[in-house]
Design an enzyme around this catalytic site. Structure first.
Site, PDB file in Angstrom:
ATOM      1  N   LYS A  10       5.510 -44.887 -12.105  1.00  0.00           N
ATOM      2  CA  LYS A  10       5.021 -45.204 -10.761  1.00  0.00           C
ATOM      3  C   LYS A  10       4.561 -46.666 -10.702  1.00  0.00           C
ATOM      4  O   LYS A  10       4.373 -47.310 -11.742  1.00  0.00           O
ATOM      5  CB  LYS A  10       3.872 -44.247 -10.415  1.00  0.00           C
ATOM      6  CG  LYS A  10       4.291 -42.768 -10.307  1.00  0.00           C
ATOM      7  CD  LYS A  10       3.081 -41.905  -9.938  1.00  0.00           C
ATOM      8  CE  LYS A  10       3.417 -40.447  -9.757  1.00  0.00           C
ATOM      9  NZ  LYS A  10       2.219 -39.656  -9.340  1.00  0.00           N
ATOM     10  N   PHE A  58      -4.274 -36.318   1.480  1.00  0.00           N
ATOM     11  CA  PHE A  58      -3.986 -37.624   0.875  1.00  0.00           C
ATOM     12  C   PHE A  58      -2.505 -37.998   0.996  1.00  0.00           C
ATOM     13  O   PHE A  58      -2.043 -38.948   0.363  1.00  0.00           O
ATOM     14  CB  PHE A  58      -4.410 -37.629  -0.604  1.00  0.00           C
ATOM     15  CG  PHE A  58      -3.831 -36.494  -1.410  1.00  0.00           C
ATOM     16  CD1 PHE A  58      -2.558 -36.573  -1.954  1.00  0.00           C
ATOM     17  CD2 PHE A  58      -4.568 -35.332  -1.631  1.00  0.00           C
ATOM     18  CE1 PHE A  58      -2.015 -35.538  -2.688  1.00  0.00           C
ATOM     19  CE2 PHE A  58      -4.026 -34.275  -2.367  1.00  0.00           C
ATOM     20  CZ  PHE A  58      -2.752 -34.380  -2.891  1.00  0.00           C
ATOM     21  N   ARG A  91       6.136 -33.041 -19.647  1.00  0.00           N
ATOM     22  CA  ARG A  91       4.880 -32.720 -18.938  1.00  0.00           C
ATOM     23  C   ARG A  91       3.702 -32.680 -19.919  1.00  0.00           C
ATOM     24  O   ARG A  91       2.599 -33.088 -19.605  1.00  0.00           O
ATOM     25  CB  ARG A  91       4.983 -31.377 -18.194  1.00  0.00           C
ATOM     26  CG  ARG A  91       5.980 -31.352 -17.054  1.00  0.00           C
ATOM     27  CD  ARG A  91       5.488 -31.821 -15.710  1.00  0.00           C
ATOM     28  NE  ARG A  91       4.208 -31.387 -15.243  1.00  0.00           N
ATOM     29  CZ  ARG A  91       3.705 -31.718 -14.053  1.00  0.00           C
ATOM     30  NH1 ARG A  91       4.409 -32.465 -13.217  1.00  0.00           N
ATOM     31  NH2 ARG A  91       2.521 -31.328 -13.689  1.00  0.00           N
ATOM     32  N   THR A  97      -2.292 -33.503 -13.940  1.00  0.00           N
ATOM     33  CA  THR A  97      -2.165 -34.340 -12.737  1.00  0.00           C
ATOM     34  C   THR A  97      -3.417 -35.191 -12.521  1.00  0.00           C
ATOM     35  O   THR A  97      -3.317 -36.389 -12.237  1.00  0.00           O
ATOM     36  CB  THR A  97      -1.955 -33.417 -11.508  1.00  0.00           C
ATOM     37  OG1 THR A  97      -0.858 -32.557 -11.778  1.00  0.00           O
ATOM     38  CG2 THR A  97      -1.685 -34.227 -10.256  1.00  0.00           C
ATOM     39  N   ARG A 108      -1.285 -39.817 -18.981  1.00  0.00           N
ATOM     40  CA  ARG A 108      -2.157 -39.906 -17.808  1.00  0.00           C
ATOM     41  C   ARG A 108      -3.626 -40.014 -18.204  1.00  0.00           C
ATOM     42  O   ARG A 108      -4.404 -40.739 -17.563  1.00  0.00           O
ATOM     43  CB  ARG A 108      -1.932 -38.685 -16.910  1.00  0.00           C
ATOM     44  CG  ARG A 108      -0.598 -38.740 -16.165  1.00  0.00           C
ATOM     45  CD  ARG A 108      -0.257 -37.414 -15.523  1.00  0.00           C
ATOM     46  NE  ARG A 108       0.770 -37.538 -14.492  1.00  0.00           N
ATOM     47  CZ  ARG A 108       1.225 -36.511 -13.788  1.00  0.00           C
ATOM     48  NH1 ARG A 108       0.778 -35.281 -14.019  1.00  0.00           N
ATOM     49  NH2 ARG A 108       2.149 -36.697 -12.854  1.00  0.00           N
ATOM     50  N   ASN A 122      -1.676 -41.814 -11.478  1.00  0.00           N
ATOM     51  CA  ASN A 122      -1.488 -41.227 -12.815  1.00  0.00           C
ATOM     52  C   ASN A 122      -0.215 -41.726 -13.518  1.00  0.00           C
ATOM     53  O   ASN A 122       0.371 -41.043 -14.324  1.00  0.00           O
ATOM     54  CB  ASN A 122      -1.545 -39.706 -12.729  1.00  0.00           C
ATOM     55  CG  ASN A 122      -0.649 -39.143 -11.642  1.00  0.00           C
ATOM     56  OD1 ASN A 122       0.244 -39.847 -11.161  1.00  0.00           O
ATOM     57  ND2 ASN A 122      -0.859 -37.902 -11.276  1.00  0.00           N
ATOM     58  N   HIS A 125       5.524 -39.796 -12.909  1.00  0.00           N
ATOM     59  CA  HIS A 125       5.890 -38.518 -12.313  1.00  0.00           C
ATOM     60  C   HIS A 125       6.853 -37.808 -13.250  1.00  0.00           C
ATOM     61  O   HIS A 125       7.700 -38.444 -13.863  1.00  0.00           O
ATOM     62  CB  HIS A 125       6.592 -38.736 -10.963  1.00  0.00           C
ATOM     63  CG  HIS A 125       7.285 -37.496 -10.454  1.00  0.00           C
ATOM     64  ND1 HIS A 125       6.620 -36.524  -9.749  1.00  0.00           N
ATOM     65  CD2 HIS A 125       8.565 -37.054 -10.605  1.00  0.00           C
ATOM     66  CE1 HIS A 125       7.473 -35.534  -9.475  1.00  0.00           C
ATOM     67  NE2 HIS A 125       8.654 -35.828  -9.986  1.00  0.00           N
TER      68      HIS A 125
HETATM   69  O1  CDP Z   1       2.598 -35.117 -10.269  1.00  0.00           O
HETATM   70  P1  CDP Z   1       2.265 -33.681 -10.530  1.00  0.00           P
HETATM   71  O2  CDP Z   1       3.466 -32.775 -10.491  1.00  0.00           O
HETATM   72  O3  CDP Z   1       1.459 -33.503 -11.792  1.00  0.00           O
HETATM   73  O4  CDP Z   1       1.270 -33.212  -9.351  1.00  0.00           O
HETATM   74  P2  CDP Z   1       1.579 -32.727  -7.861  1.00  0.00           P
HETATM   75  O5  CDP Z   1       0.616 -31.610  -7.575  1.00  0.00           O
HETATM   76  O6  CDP Z   1       3.029 -32.477  -7.665  1.00  0.00           O
HETATM   77  O7  CDP Z   1       1.129 -33.977  -6.989  1.00  0.00           O
HETATM   78  C1  CDP Z   1       1.942 -35.080  -6.793  1.00  0.00           C
HETATM   79  C2  CDP Z   1       1.091 -36.340  -6.874  1.00  0.00           C
HETATM   80  O8  CDP Z   1       0.126 -36.329  -5.815  1.00  0.00           O
HETATM   81  C3  CDP Z   1       0.236 -36.473  -8.135  1.00  0.00           C
HETATM   82  O9  CDP Z   1       0.953 -36.951  -9.248  1.00  0.00           O
HETATM   83  C4  CDP Z   1      -0.853 -37.420  -7.700  1.00  0.00           C
HETATM   84  O10 CDP Z   1      -0.420 -38.776  -7.712  1.00  0.00           O
HETATM   85  C5  CDP Z   1      -1.071 -36.979  -6.249  1.00  0.00           C
HETATM   86  N1  CDP Z   1      -2.206 -36.029  -6.130  1.00  0.00           N
HETATM   87  C6  CDP Z   1      -3.453 -36.534  -5.764  1.00  0.00           C
HETATM   88  O11 CDP Z   1      -3.605 -37.732  -5.573  1.00  0.00           O
HETATM   89  N2  CDP Z   1      -4.520 -35.657  -5.630  1.00  0.00           N
HETATM   90  C7  CDP Z   1      -4.360 -34.348  -5.838  1.00  0.00           C
HETATM   91  N3  CDP Z   1      -5.423 -33.525  -5.689  1.00  0.00           N
HETATM   92  C8  CDP Z   1      -3.111 -33.836  -6.208  1.00  0.00           C
HETATM   93  C9  CDP Z   1      -2.035 -34.705  -6.350  1.00  0.00           C
HETATM   94 MG    MG Z   2       4.699 -32.174  -8.943  1.00  0.00          MG
END
Ligand code: CDP
Ligand code: MG
Length: 167
Positions: A10, A58, A91, A97, A108, A122, A125
């Site tokens: 990212k 967000f 992962r 996350t 992360r 983080n 992705h």
């Molecule tokens: O990226 P990942 O699959 O781990 O998490 P996701 O639930 O698919 O969320 C996508 C992205 O949204 C995250 O990688 C974060 O950058 C953002 N996010 C956030 O800012 N705050 C949260 N509570 C959940 C996700």
């Molecule tokens: Mg995701």
């Protein structure tokens, strides 16, 4: 069985010069990189990529974040990793996350942060499961950009398509 996973470094990862570091960490998996490119992320691509997050408070911040608007780096590095158990391996190294909850030795956990607005920056992705990986890989890459055949393809004749070529 071999699996594929979309990985994006990212804009915060690029801005913090973490590319080499992240690639080194991911090389521990012994997976193969079968596609790689630098992408300028359009708003359409950002929204499509994160469409399952549309209802989150967000969401707008997230779209700006992946487009690089917060980091003066309007690009991401997109890759496809391929090999046994690829999703779980990537992962695992990426970590949770929420960078504060991520194991401190994970990517992360080492390099992520939570902004004052509460967004998780983080640094990378990674697709969560095979269905998501297929959707995301097809969204970010054309078949010719990937050196192995991951999904069925077909040949179509495209006429009157404009294409930029070297002058
Ligand atoms: O990226 P990942 O699959 O781990 O998490 P996701 O639930 O698919 O969320 C996508 C992205 O949204 C995250 O990688 C974060 O950058 C953002 N996010 C956030 O800012 N705050 C949260 N509570 C959940 C996700
Ligand atoms: Mg995701």
């Amino acid at each position: 069985m071999n699996e594929q996973v979309l990985v994006l470094i990212k804009p915060d990862g690029l801005k913090k010069s973490l590319t080499g570091n992240i690639l080194t960490r991911l090389s521990e998996t012994k997976l193969e990189i079968v596609a790689c490119k630098i992408v300028r992320v359009s708003k359409e691509l950002a929204i499509e990529h994160y469409k399952h997050m549309q209802d989150k408070p967000f969401f707008e911040e997230l779209i700006k974040y992946i487009q690089g608007e917060m980091h003066d780096r309007k690009k991401v590095m997109a890759m496809v990793y391929w090999g046994p158990n690829a999703i779980q391996k990537v992962r695992q190294l990426a970590g949770s996350t929420n960078p504060e909850e991520a194991e401190s030795t994970s990517i992360r956990g080492s390099f992520g942060r939570i902004t004052t607005k509460g967004l998780y920056e983080n640094v990378l992705h990674a697709s969560t499961n095979e269905t998501e990986a297929e959707r995301e890989i097809k969204l970010w890459f054309d078949p010719v950009e990937i050196i192995v055949d991951l999904y069925p393809t077909k040949i179509v004749t495209v006429e009157k398509e404009k294409k930029k070529v070297w002058a």
